[in-house]
Design an enzyme around this catalytic site. Structure first.
Site, short mmCIF file in Angstrom:
data_model
loop_
_atom_site.label_atom_id
_atom_site.label_comp_id
_atom_site.label_asym_id
_atom_site.label_seq_id
_atom_site.Cartn_x
_atom_site.Cartn_y
_atom_site.Cartn_z
N LYS A 1 0.83 -1.21 0.00
CA LYS A 1 0.00 0.00 0.00
C LYS A 1 0.86 1.26 0.00
CE LYS A 1 -3.02 2.54 3.26
NZ LYS A 1 -2.08 3.57 3.74
N ASN A 2 1.84 1.31 0.90
CA ASN A 2 2.61 2.54 1.07
C ASN A 2 3.63 2.76 -0.04
OD1 ASN A 2 1.24 3.23 3.40
ND2 ASN A 2 2.69 2.22 4.74
N ARG B 1 -5.26 9.97 3.41
CA ARG B 1 -4.09 10.80 3.68
C ARG B 1 -3.19 10.92 2.45
NH1 ARG B 1 -2.08 14.73 6.97
NH2 ARG B 1 0.18 14.72 6.87
N CYS C 1 -6.89 7.96 8.34
CA CYS C 1 -7.08 7.50 9.70
C CYS C 1 -6.74 8.61 10.70
CB CYS C 1 -6.20 6.29 9.99
SG CYS C 1 -6.73 4.79 9.14
N ARG D 1 -1.12 15.18 12.01
CA ARG D 1 -0.20 14.88 10.91
C ARG D 1 -0.12 16.12 10.02
NH1 ARG D 1 -1.31 8.89 8.66
NH2 ARG D 1 -3.50 9.44 8.65
N PRO D 2 0.52 17.18 10.51
CA PRO D 2 0.55 18.43 9.76
C PRO D 2 1.37 18.29 8.47
CG PRO D 2 2.04 18.54 11.63
CD PRO D 2 1.26 17.27 11.77
N ILE D 3 1.09 19.19 7.53
CA ILE D 3 1.81 19.16 6.26
C ILE D 3 2.74 20.36 6.14
CG2 ILE D 3 0.06 17.79 5.06
CD1 ILE D 3 -1.01 20.39 3.86
N ASP D 4 3.14 20.92 7.29
CA ASP D 4 3.99 22.10 7.25
C ASP D 4 5.35 21.81 6.63
OD1 ASP D 4 4.25 20.53 9.61
OD2 ASP D 4 5.49 22.08 10.52
N LEU D 5 5.89 20.60 6.83
CA LEU D 5 7.18 20.27 6.23
C LEU D 5 7.07 20.18 4.71
CD1 LEU D 5 8.65 17.62 8.71
CD2 LEU D 5 9.01 20.10 8.65
N ASP E 1 3.31 1.63 12.23
CA ASP E 1 2.20 0.91 11.59
C ASP E 1 2.05 -0.53 12.09
OD1 ASP E 1 1.43 3.06 10.12
OD2 ASP E 1 2.03 2.29 8.17
N ILE F 1 5.85 8.22 17.35
CA ILE F 1 5.55 8.85 16.06
C ILE F 1 4.22 9.61 16.11
CG2 ILE F 1 5.32 8.49 13.58
CD1 ILE F 1 8.08 7.76 14.70
N ARG G 1 -8.96 -0.57 3.79
CA ARG G 1 -8.12 0.50 3.23
C ARG G 1 -6.69 0.02 3.00
NH1 ARG G 1 -7.16 4.80 6.50
NH2 ARG G 1 -6.16 5.67 4.65
#
Length: 417
Positions: free
Chosen positions: A22-23, A92, A116, A121-125, A304, A326, A396
């Site tokens: 999946k990943n 995500r 999930c 889980r910010p997207i600032d990076l 995970d 994490i 999923r």
């Protein structure tokens, strides 16, 4: 609601092949739009998140169809950079489209990603790194990104974010000049994304290390590629073997990617063998607790796998501690496990597990993907019937968890409402 029904109490035995990752598949599917042509992806997992990603591609002008377990994508007709909210908000990985759309069209409009709920889980990076490459952002309910041109530059990541690393790679492949990512994530999925892009003609060095260098190229070409086996699915079935005191052989384990889990399983007392390209875990003599397991970025123990390991430790002799480093809200399976008779206490980032001699089947609910898989493991070793609602979360990431576990002797079925 759709649910899974399990009559537990039977050790798992046998051998199983593992679905595509999946990943790995999701960022690779996003990467296909960088090429104005055809990409053929073998061993692509038929999971809900992949189906969502396919629908996103179709809505922005691409063509996609299945041939058995092969996904064929033609991105030559891409005519939009607006990602539809109805799919993006469910997963995500829709954020991966940001880097690839910027690379292809120099603009993107993406709803904030869903998926999930396991913590912040910010997207600032993602945003700060892409901004350095010349991208302007405007945020409201929709994340809008636009660039006159994408220019390569050094980018330092303060944390090895998998998503940010992937987005920077995707944006850099067709950029002008050289991009050097320092502090890059080292997960196998990053390596696979780079390997796929290189097969399409990208110029990338250092994949699999904390420093990745991408030199922009003018264009890419058609490619045929095979997705690697899923290390988290593999680990889930090994944890199920440990929890049920069974013995399971993986016929196509992801090479070298299970080392952190196998180390823990040996500490639990399971016999782990790697022979003739397979992995065998034998827990028929039982298992015991481990002093401390701490989740870490790869090559450490994966977040995970934390929930699935917790389910196995819940029925191991003695005391165990899991420290989640994490995500701050990744203990969502605990309520269901406790309802089934597990003794687990949460104290901040730590879960303290006192192993019990057995669990009891009951009605529980999956609240996220990996926690749902943990409840399946608990149901397999519990006495009586376990009913797991919200199967959609599990679907999923697992093609057909009931099919696979039946092959190993599990008495497990899916039921549709």
């Amino acid at each position: 609601m759709d649910r899974i029904e399990i009559l537990g109490g039977h050790p798992l035995y046998g051998e199983i092949r593992i679905q595509g990752s999946k990943n790995s598949a999701l960022p690779i599917i996003a990467a296909t739009i960088l090429h104005r042509g055809v990409c053929v992806l073998h061993n692509c997992p038929k999971i809900i998140d992949v189906r969502y990603m396919i629908q996103i591609l179709i809505r922005i002008g691409c063509e996609a169809h299945w041939e058995a377990d092969t996904l064929v994508i033609d991105a030559s007709g891409l005519d939009s950079s607006d990602i539809p909210a109805e799919y993006a908000e469910k997963m995500r990985s829709s954020i991966m489209m940001l880097g690839s759309l910027l690379g292809r069209t120099k603009e993107a409009s993406i709803p904030h990603p869903g998926g999930c709920v396991i913590g912040k889980r910010p997207i600032d990076l993602h945003i700060s790194g892409l901004s350095r490459m010349g991208v302007d952002f405007r945020e409201s309910k929709i994340l809008e990104a636009k660039a006159q041109k994408i220019t390569g530059c050094p980018v330092e990541l303060p944390f090895p974010s998998v998503g940010a690393t992937e987005n920077l790679i995707l944006a850099a492949v067709l950029a002008e000049g050289e991009t050097r990512i320092n502090g890059a994530a080292m997960e196998p999925e990053i390596f696979e994304l780079c390997r796929f892009l290189k097969a399409m003609g990208a110029d990338i060095q250092g994949e699999g290390s904390p420093e990745i260098c991408i030199r922009g190229v003018k264009e890419l070409h058609d490619v045929e590629y095979t997705i690697i086996p899923d290390r988290i699915v593999a680990g889930t079935y090994l944890c199920a073997a440990a929890a049920t005191k069974g013995q399971v052989r993986l016929l196509n384990p992801p090479k070298g990617q299970l080392n952190a889990l196998l180390t823990i399983m040996r500490q639990m007392g399971a016999v782990c063998r790697q022979e003739d390209g397979t992995v065998v875990v034998d827990a028929t003599e039982g298992t015991h607790g481990v002093a401390l397991v701490e989740t870490q970025p790869y090559p450490g123990f994966p977040t995970d796998m934390q929930s699935q390991l917790m389910a196995a430790l819940a029925v191991a002799d003695g005391k165990s501690t899991i420290r989640e480093m994490i995500f701050e809200d990744r203990f969502k399976a605990v309520d269901g496990l406790v309802k089934m008779g597990a003794h687990i206490q949460i104290n901040g980032k730590e879960a303290v597990i006192e192993g019990v001699s057995g669990l009891a089947g009951t009605m529980v609910q999956a609240e996220e993907l990996r926690g749902g898989a943990a409840l399946v493991i608990a149901g397999l070793c519990a006495q009586g019937m376990t009913y797991i609602e919200n199967r959609v979360f599990i679907d999923r990431g697992y093609e057909d968890i009931c099919r696979d576990l039946k092959k190993l002797g599990g008495n497990i079925h899916s039921r549709d409402s």
